[in-house]
Design a protein around this motif. Structure first.
Motif, PDB file in Angstrom:
ATOM      1  N   VAL A 151       0.786  -1.225   0.000  1.00  0.00           N
ATOM      2  CA  VAL A 151       0.000   0.000   0.000  1.00  0.00           C
ATOM      3  C   VAL A 151       0.821   1.278   0.000  1.00  0.00           C
ATOM      4  N   LYS A 152       1.125   1.712  -1.176  1.00  0.00           N
ATOM      5  CA  LYS A 152       1.799   2.996  -1.279  1.00  0.00           C
ATOM      6  C   LYS A 152       0.800   4.136  -1.224  1.00  0.00           C
ATOM      7  N   ASN A 153      -0.429   3.791  -1.573  1.00  0.00           N
ATOM      8  CA  ASN A 153      -1.480   4.799  -1.598  1.00  0.00           C
ATOM      9  C   ASN A 153      -1.997   5.023  -0.169  1.00  0.00           C
ATOM     10  N   PRO A 154      -1.779   6.190   0.409  1.00  0.00           N
ATOM     11  CA  PRO A 154      -2.168   6.408   1.813  1.00  0.00           C
ATOM     12  C   PRO A 154      -3.681   6.380   2.025  1.00  0.00           C
ATOM     13  N   ALA A 155      -4.415   6.554   0.940  1.00  0.00           N
ATOM     14  CA  ALA A 155      -5.877   6.532   1.080  1.00  0.00           C
ATOM     15  C   ALA A 155      -6.425   5.118   1.111  1.00  0.00           C
ATOM     16  N   PHE A 156      -5.537   4.166   0.891  1.00  0.00           N
ATOM     17  CA  PHE A 156      -5.962   2.774   0.771  1.00  0.00           C
ATOM     18  C   PHE A 156      -5.492   1.985   1.975  1.00  0.00           C
ATOM     19  N   SER A 157      -6.364   1.210   2.565  1.00  0.00           N
ATOM     20  CA  SER A 157      -5.947   0.381   3.691  1.00  0.00           C
ATOM     21  C   SER A 157      -6.249  -1.076   3.370  1.00  0.00           C
ATOM     22  N   LEU A 158      -5.235  -1.909   3.543  1.00  0.00           N
ATOM     23  CA  LEU A 158      -5.375  -3.312   3.122  1.00  0.00           C
ATOM     24  C   LEU A 158      -4.778  -4.249   4.160  1.00  0.00           C
ATOM     25  N   THR A 159      -5.536  -5.253   4.539  1.00  0.00           N
ATOM     26  CA  THR A 159      -5.013  -6.312   5.404  1.00  0.00           C
ATOM     27  C   THR A 159      -5.183  -7.639   4.679  1.00  0.00           C
ATOM     28  N   VAL A 160      -4.079  -8.312   4.411  1.00  0.00           N
ATOM     29  CA  VAL A 160      -4.142  -9.605   3.723  1.00  0.00           C
ATOM     30  C   VAL A 160      -4.296 -10.710   4.759  1.00  0.00           C
ATOM     31  N   LEU A 161      -5.302 -11.535   4.562  1.00  0.00           N
ATOM     32  CA  LEU A 161      -5.585 -12.620   5.507  1.00  0.00           C
ATOM     33  C   LEU A 161      -5.006 -13.950   5.027  1.00  0.00           C
ATOM     34  N   SER A 162      -5.001 -14.141   3.699  1.00  0.00           N
ATOM     35  CA  SER A 162      -4.555 -15.433   3.169  1.00  0.00           C
ATOM     36  C   SER A 162      -4.215 -15.298   1.693  1.00  0.00           C
ATOM     37  N   PRO A 163      -3.181 -15.977   1.227  1.00  0.00           N
ATOM     38  CA  PRO A 163      -2.196 -16.745   2.004  1.00  0.00           C
ATOM     39  C   PRO A 163      -1.168 -15.831   2.648  1.00  0.00           C
ATOM     40  N   VAL A 207      -7.021 -20.265  -1.058  1.00  0.00           N
ATOM     41  CA  VAL A 207      -7.963 -19.180  -0.823  1.00  0.00           C
ATOM     42  C   VAL A 207      -7.196 -17.871  -0.663  1.00  0.00           C
ATOM     43  N   PHE A 208      -7.580 -16.892  -1.449  1.00  0.00           N
ATOM     44  CA  PHE A 208      -7.017 -15.553  -1.333  1.00  0.00           C
ATOM     45  C   PHE A 208      -8.056 -14.703  -0.614  1.00  0.00           C
ATOM     46  N   ALA A 209      -7.641 -14.080   0.464  1.00  0.00           N
ATOM     47  CA  ALA A 209      -8.608 -13.295   1.234  1.00  0.00           C
ATOM     48  C   ALA A 209      -7.948 -12.046   1.798  1.00  0.00           C
ATOM     49  N   TRP A 210      -8.662 -10.950   1.785  1.00  0.00           N
ATOM     50  CA  TRP A 210      -8.135  -9.687   2.299  1.00  0.00           C
ATOM     51  C   TRP A 210      -9.276  -8.776   2.707  1.00  0.00           C
ATOM     52  N   GLU A 211      -8.921  -7.810   3.500  1.00  0.00           N
ATOM     53  CA  GLU A 211      -9.881  -6.768   3.860  1.00  0.00           C
ATOM     54  C   GLU A 211      -9.316  -5.456   3.344  1.00  0.00           C
ATOM     55  N   ALA A 212     -10.123  -4.760   2.593  1.00  0.00           N
ATOM     56  CA  ALA A 212      -9.641  -3.515   1.998  1.00  0.00           C
ATOM     57  C   ALA A 212     -10.664  -2.409   2.201  1.00  0.00           C
ATOM     58  N   SER A 213     -10.149  -1.240   2.418  1.00  0.00           N
ATOM     59  CA  SER A 213     -11.049  -0.084   2.467  1.00  0.00           C
ATOM     60  C   SER A 213     -10.327   1.099   1.834  1.00  0.00           C
ATOM     61  N   HIS A 214     -11.115   2.017   1.372  1.00  0.00           N
ATOM     62  CA  HIS A 214     -10.543   3.154   0.672  1.00  0.00           C
ATOM     63  C   HIS A 214     -11.306   4.392   1.117  1.00  0.00           C
ATOM     64  N   HIS A 215     -10.561   5.425   1.315  1.00  0.00           N
ATOM     65  CA  HIS A 215     -11.223   6.667   1.754  1.00  0.00           C
ATOM     66  C   HIS A 215     -12.069   7.263   0.644  1.00  0.00           C
ATOM     67  N   ASP A 216     -11.688   6.939  -0.559  1.00  0.00           N
ATOM     68  CA  ASP A 216     -12.416   7.460  -1.710  1.00  0.00           C
ATOM     69  C   ASP A 216     -13.760   6.736  -1.857  1.00  0.00           C
ATOM     70  N   GLU A 217     -14.819   7.479  -1.997  1.00  0.00           N
ATOM     71  CA  GLU A 217     -16.149   6.862  -2.095  1.00  0.00           C
ATOM     72  C   GLU A 217     -16.340   6.104  -3.400  1.00  0.00           C
ATOM     73  N   SER A 218     -15.512   6.395  -4.395  1.00  0.00           N
ATOM     74  CA  SER A 218     -15.670   5.719  -5.684  1.00  0.00           C
ATOM     75  C   SER A 218     -15.165   4.274  -5.627  1.00  0.00           C
ATOM     76  N   TYR A 219     -14.494   3.900  -4.520  1.00  0.00           N
ATOM     77  CA  TYR A 219     -13.977   2.532  -4.402  1.00  0.00           C
ATOM     78  C   TYR A 219     -15.141   1.555  -4.310  1.00  0.00           C
ATOM     79  N   THR A 220     -15.150   0.579  -5.241  1.00  0.00           N
ATOM     80  CA  THR A 220     -16.288  -0.344  -5.340  1.00  0.00           C
ATOM     81  C   THR A 220     -16.032  -1.679  -4.661  1.00  0.00           C
ATOM     82  N   GLY A 221     -14.798  -1.866  -4.178  1.00  0.00           N
ATOM     83  CA  GLY A 221     -14.475  -3.160  -3.559  1.00  0.00           C
ATOM     84  C   GLY A 221     -13.860  -4.131  -4.544  1.00  0.00           C
ATOM     85  N   HIS A 222     -13.675  -3.734  -5.798  1.00  0.00           N
ATOM     86  CA  HIS A 222     -13.036  -4.601  -6.787  1.00  0.00           C
ATOM     87  C   HIS A 222     -11.527  -4.413  -6.740  1.00  0.00           C
TER      88      HIS A 222
END
Ligand SMILES: [Zn+2]
Length: 216
Positions: free
Chosen positions: A121-133, A144-159
Motif C-alpha cells: 500500500v503505497k497509496n495512503p488513502a488505501f488500507s489493506l489487510t491480507v488474511l490469506s495466504p 484461498v485468497f482473502a483480504w480486507e480492503a477499504s478506501h477513503h475514496d467513495e468511488s472505491y467499489t471493492g473490486h
C-alpha cells in the motif's frame, strides 16, 4: 575377428529364404565358411525359422478344441507383456496426477519480485489487510485468497485485480475480485508463486506462497 560384411543381417536372411541369386549364394557361402560370426548368426536364424515352422505345423494339426485349450497358455505371455507395457505407461500418469513432479527450478527465487514483497500500500488513502495466504506459506490443495480492503475514496467499489504469477513472472491467473475473497479452483503445479493485488493499475500488495514445497 570382426566380420566386415555389409548388410550382413539382410544377406543372411535373403540366403535363408533362398532369395539370393546363384552367384550371390556362392559368394556368401564362400564367405561364411571362413567367417565364424556369420556362421553363428546363420545357425541361430536357421534354428529360429525351424522353430517357427514346427510351431505352425503343430498348430495346423490341432483340433479347434485342443487349440482353444492351448490358447490360454499360448497367449497369456503376450497378454502379460501388453499389460506390463500399458501399466508402465499408465502408472506414472496416475502417480503424477496425485503427486506432480517437483522441479527445483520452479522453486527458484525471482529476485525482482522478491524485492517487492511486503511493500504494501503505497497509496495512503488505501488500507489493506491480507488474511490469506500468508507470505511464504506452503499450500496444498485449494488456495484461498482473502483480504480486507477499504478506501477513503467513495468511488472505491471493492473490486481489486488479483494476479498470480509463477517464479518466471508469467501470469497464471488474472482476475477482478469483488468482496475480498477468491478460491482458486485449478491446481497449481509445485513451485514458488507470487501474487499481487492491484487497484486501478496500482499494485497495492505483493505476496508469495509455495505449492507443494518439499520439507527441508
Ligand atoms: Zn561374416
Amino acid at each position: 575377428m570382426n566380420c566386415t560384411l555389409e548388410n550382413r543381417e539382410a544377406l543372411i536372411e535373403a540366403y535363408l529364404l533362398r532369395k539370393l541369386s546363384e552367384t550371390e549364394t556362392e559368394a556368401f557361402e564362400h564367405h561364411f565358411f571362413g567367417c565364424r560370426e556369420c556362421a553363428e548368426e546363420l545357425s541361430v536364424r536357421r534354428q529360429l525359422i525351424e522353430a517357427l515352422k514346427t510351431e505352425k505345423s503343430v498348430r495346423a494339426a490341432e483340433t479347434p478344441v485342443s487349440r482353444l485349450l492351448r490358447g490360454r497358455s499360448t497367449y497369456w505371455p503376450y497378454l502379460a507383456a501388453a499389460a506390463l507395457v500399458i501399466g508402465m505407461i499408465l502408472l506414472p500418469r496416475l502417480f503424477n496426477s496425485q503427486a506432480p513432479e517437483i522441479r527445483v527450478e520452479n522453486f527458484a527465487e525471482n529476485s525482482q519480485l522478491e524485492s517487492f514483497l511486503e511493500q504494501n500500500v503505497k497509496n495512503p488513502a488505501f488500507s489493506l489487510t491480507v488474511l490469506s495466504p500468508q507470505t511464504g506459506e506452503n499450500l496444498q490443495g485449494k488456495i484461498v485468497f482473502a483480504w480486507e480492503a477499504s478506501h477513503h475514496d467513495e468511488s472505491y467499489t471493492g473490486h481489486l485485480d488479483l494476479v498470480i504469477m509463477n517464479n518466471q513472472r508469467t501470469d497464471v491467473l488474472r482476475k477482478t475480485v469483488q468482496g475480498g475473497r477468491f478460491q482458486l479452483e485449478s491446481k497449481l503445479i509445485p513451485g514458488r508463486y507470487y501474487w499481487t493485488l492491484e487497484y486501478q493499475n496500482e499494485t497495492v500488495h505483493v505476496g508469495k506462497f509455495f505449492v507443494g514445497k518439499p520439507q527441508e
